[in-house]
Motif scaffolding. Structure first.
Motif, short mmCIF file in Angstrom:
data_model
loop_
_atom_site.label_atom_id
_atom_site.label_comp_id
_atom_site.label_asym_id
_atom_site.label_seq_id
_atom_site.Cartn_x
_atom_site.Cartn_y
_atom_site.Cartn_z
N GLU A 15 0.68 -1.48 -0.05
CA GLU A 15 -0.26 -0.10 -0.07
C GLU A 15 1.02 1.07 -0.52
O GLU A 15 1.75 1.26 0.41
CB GLU A 15 -1.00 0.22 0.74
N SER A 16 0.08 2.49 -0.69
CA SER A 16 1.27 3.75 -0.90
C SER A 16 2.06 3.42 1.08
O SER A 16 3.35 4.04 0.58
CB SER A 16 0.03 4.85 -0.57
N VAL A 51 0.67 2.29 -6.48
CA VAL A 51 0.06 3.63 -5.72
C VAL A 51 0.10 5.23 -4.94
O VAL A 51 -0.80 5.51 -4.09
CB VAL A 51 0.42 3.00 -3.82
N THR A 52 1.02 6.09 -6.21
CA THR A 52 1.39 7.18 -6.19
C THR A 52 -0.11 7.90 -5.45
O THR A 52 -0.30 8.56 -4.67
CB THR A 52 1.97 7.87 -6.76
N SER A 53 -0.54 8.31 -6.59
CA SER A 53 -2.90 8.83 -6.44
C SER A 53 -3.57 8.08 -4.99
O SER A 53 -4.35 8.93 -4.69
CB SER A 53 -3.53 7.99 -7.58
N GLN A 54 -3.17 7.42 -4.09
CA GLN A 54 -3.08 7.44 -3.31
C GLN A 54 -2.46 7.74 -1.20
O GLN A 54 -2.89 7.84 -0.76
CB GLN A 54 -3.05 5.37 -3.18
N MET A 55 -1.09 8.60 -2.10
CA MET A 55 -0.74 9.12 -0.68
C MET A 55 -1.25 9.98 -1.14
O MET A 55 -1.40 10.68 -0.86
CB MET A 55 0.59 9.00 -1.63
N ASN A 56 -0.50 9.92 0.95
CA ASN A 56 -0.78 10.90 1.76
C ASN A 56 0.32 12.07 2.34
O ASN A 56 1.07 11.69 1.37
CB ASN A 56 -1.60 10.95 3.12
N GLN A 88 0.58 14.63 -7.37
CA GLN A 88 -0.13 13.99 -6.35
C GLN A 88 0.76 14.76 -5.20
O GLN A 88 0.35 15.51 -4.48
CB GLN A 88 0.55 12.19 -5.05
#
Length: 109
Positions: A15-16, A51-56, A88
């Protein structure tokens, strides 16, 4: 080595936050980084891109910081992957705390 193979094997499932922590950990452990070959870095770069687009904000900061310290990992990122990471970073900038900002700036220093 075993650690490099574990990274390659688990990369598709990361996951991110796992990606950013894995990159940072490998960057801090020279023996682990030395075990990584192009195929291992490529698997980790592909996982990063996925997963970059899901990173906080924290994950973006940690990922940028790690990639900018590790040429082998950074070289496996595609131009599209870098573009998505930059997008992102822009998207989460307003949510960054002081540490996230410092880590992001440090990545480009």
């Amino acid at each position: 080595g075993a650690l490099a193979n574990a990274v390659k094997r688990s990369a598709p499932e990361l996951e991110s936050n796992h990606v950013s922590m894995t990159l940072n950990a490998i960057g801090k452990m020279e023996p682990a980084a030395a075990e990584m070959h192009k195929i291992h870095w490529a698997a980790l770069a592909q996982a990063t891109e996925g997963v970059t687009s899901q990173m906080n904000a924290q994950a973006v900061a940690m990922t940028l910081n790690a990639l900018c310290r590790m040429e082998h990992a950074a070289s496996q990122m595609s131009p599209t992957g870098w573009h998505i990471l930059a997008q992102q970073a822009e998207a989460v900038t307003l949510k960054m705390n002081a540490l996230d900002v410092a880590m992001t700036l440090n990545a480009f220093a």
